[in-house]
Design an enzyme around this catalytic site. Structure first.
Site, PDB file in Angstrom:
ATOM      1  NE  ARG A 135     -20.800  13.361   5.503  1.00  0.00           N
ATOM      2  CZ  ARG A 135     -20.509  12.080   5.278  1.00  0.00           C
ATOM      3  NH1 ARG A 135     -21.382  11.288   4.694  1.00  0.00           N
ATOM      4  NH2 ARG A 135     -19.345  11.582   5.634  1.00  0.00           N
ATOM      5  N   PRO A 144      -8.354  -4.007  -6.288  1.00  0.00           N
ATOM      6  CG  PRO A 144      -8.556  -6.304  -6.127  1.00  0.00           C
ATOM      7  CD  PRO A 144      -7.908  -5.138  -5.489  1.00  0.00           C
ATOM      8  CD  GLU A 145     -10.797   1.506  -7.591  1.00  0.00           C
ATOM      9  OE1 GLU A 145     -11.752   2.206  -7.997  1.00  0.00           O
ATOM     10  OE2 GLU A 145      -9.636   1.925  -7.516  1.00  0.00           O
ATOM     11  CG  HIS A 192       1.427 -14.567  -0.816  1.00  0.00           C
ATOM     12  ND1 HIS A 192       1.919 -14.209   0.424  1.00  0.00           N
ATOM     13  CD2 HIS A 192       2.409 -14.288  -1.705  1.00  0.00           C
ATOM     14  CE1 HIS A 192       3.152 -13.719   0.275  1.00  0.00           C
ATOM     15  NE2 HIS A 192       3.470 -13.759  -1.002  1.00  0.00           N
ATOM     16  NE  ARG A 194       0.549  -4.666  -0.438  1.00  0.00           N
ATOM     17  CZ  ARG A 194       0.642  -3.511  -1.055  1.00  0.00           C
ATOM     18  NH1 ARG A 194      -0.257  -2.575  -0.814  1.00  0.00           N
ATOM     19  NH2 ARG A 194       1.596  -3.266  -1.898  1.00  0.00           N
TER      20      ARG A 194
END
Length: 265
Positions: free
Chosen positions: A150, A2-3, A92, A111
């Site tokens: 960067r 999920p983003e 889960h 997970r």
DNA sequence: AACAGCCCCTGGGTGC
DNA sequence: TGCACCCAGGGGCTGT
């Protein structure tokens, strides 16, 4: 995985079911997902949900009394849903919140990477995050300042939540394709035209994904239709939609990365 | 400060 | 068919 668009969709769905509800109990079957399990057990019951919002990939549950805020981060495989107590047992569902209408808020996470926090001041967490990509604070000028010093690959920087909050592997790849920028380019090498294109691309990709309720992928997240609109992610060896060159899958910063070797320079 | 690399986890996929 | 192994991926952490 999920983003931002998947988290935003989850928040919009949960808002209708949770606002106005009161928490009765919390059942922790895998306490490691809650950095302070005792606080969650003792402080959450009795509080009412006043609002739901999102910050980056965090789900923010606003409470009354307001001296605590509940945060949920789904990470890779987390799912948050409201179900009847009688709904089938989910092995889960590591954290289960009982509500005052007989329903349960279940945090399910195959997970176990996801996290639940009950904090006095969520700003401590949010202070580490960069701007929301759909807010005006996220602008080409700000991006250029962050990229200037960067040397890392631009893709890697887009995944840093301190640069922009909410992008993950799927939408980073999709944004770079739309902007026609090679994900391996050192961030500092992007000129102002390219930064503007990337800024536009990020917003367009996220807005399209939210409109389509996110990407359903694997067993992780389901409901959205964005997966049929992805141009590069998960499309290894399939023809590019612009030039028909086969999409490549490479590794950038230890993340699977998809690109069109011809369109992206 | 910047960055590389490891770690947490599980279930699906691969190769023998 | 069975089984050992490998891998994905967000983000926190360590070491350089």
């Amino acid at each position: 995985m999920p983003e931002l668009p998947e988290v935003e969709t989850t928040v919009r769905l949960l808002r209708r079911e949770l606002v106005g509800r009161r928490f009765l109990r919390v059942s922790l079957k895998w306490p490691r997902q809650c950095p302070t399990p005792e606080d969650l057990r003792t402080e959450l019951p009795g509080r009412e949900v006043t609002a739901l919002s999102r910050r980056g990939k965090f789900i923010v549950v606003h409470l009354d009394p307001a001296d605590r805020t509940l945060l949920v981060h789904l990470r890779m495989s987390g799912q948050l849903s409201v179900q009847p107590e009688s709904a089938p047992f989910d092995p889960h569902a590591h954290t289960v919140f009982s509500l005052d209408d007989g329903l349960e808020l279940r945090f399910s996470d195959t997970r176990k990477f996801g996290r639940v926090y009950l904090l006095r001041d969520p700003e401590d967490v949010f202070a580490q995050l960069g701007p929301e990509p759909l807010d005006s604070a996220f602008c080409p000028k700000w991006m250029r300042e962050r990229f200037r010093t960067r040397k890392r690959a631009i893709k890697t920087l887009l995944l840093e939540q301190s640069v922009v909050a909410g992008l993950g592997n799927i939408y980073a790849d999709e944004s770079l394709f739309r902007a026609q920028i090679d994900p391996r380019r050192p961030a500092s090498s992007l000129n102002s035209r390219e930064v503007r294109a990337l800024h536009r691309a990020i917003r367009a990709v996220l807005e399209e994904a939210i409109e389509h309720q996110g990407t359903s992928f694997d067993w992780v997240y389901s409901g959205g239709e964005m997966q049929s609109r992805l141009k590069v992610y998960g499309r290894k060896e399939q023809p590019c939609s612009r030039c028909a060159t086969p999409i490549q899958r490479i590794v950038v910063g230890q993340r699977g990365t998809h690109l069109c070797p011809r369109c992206q320079r």
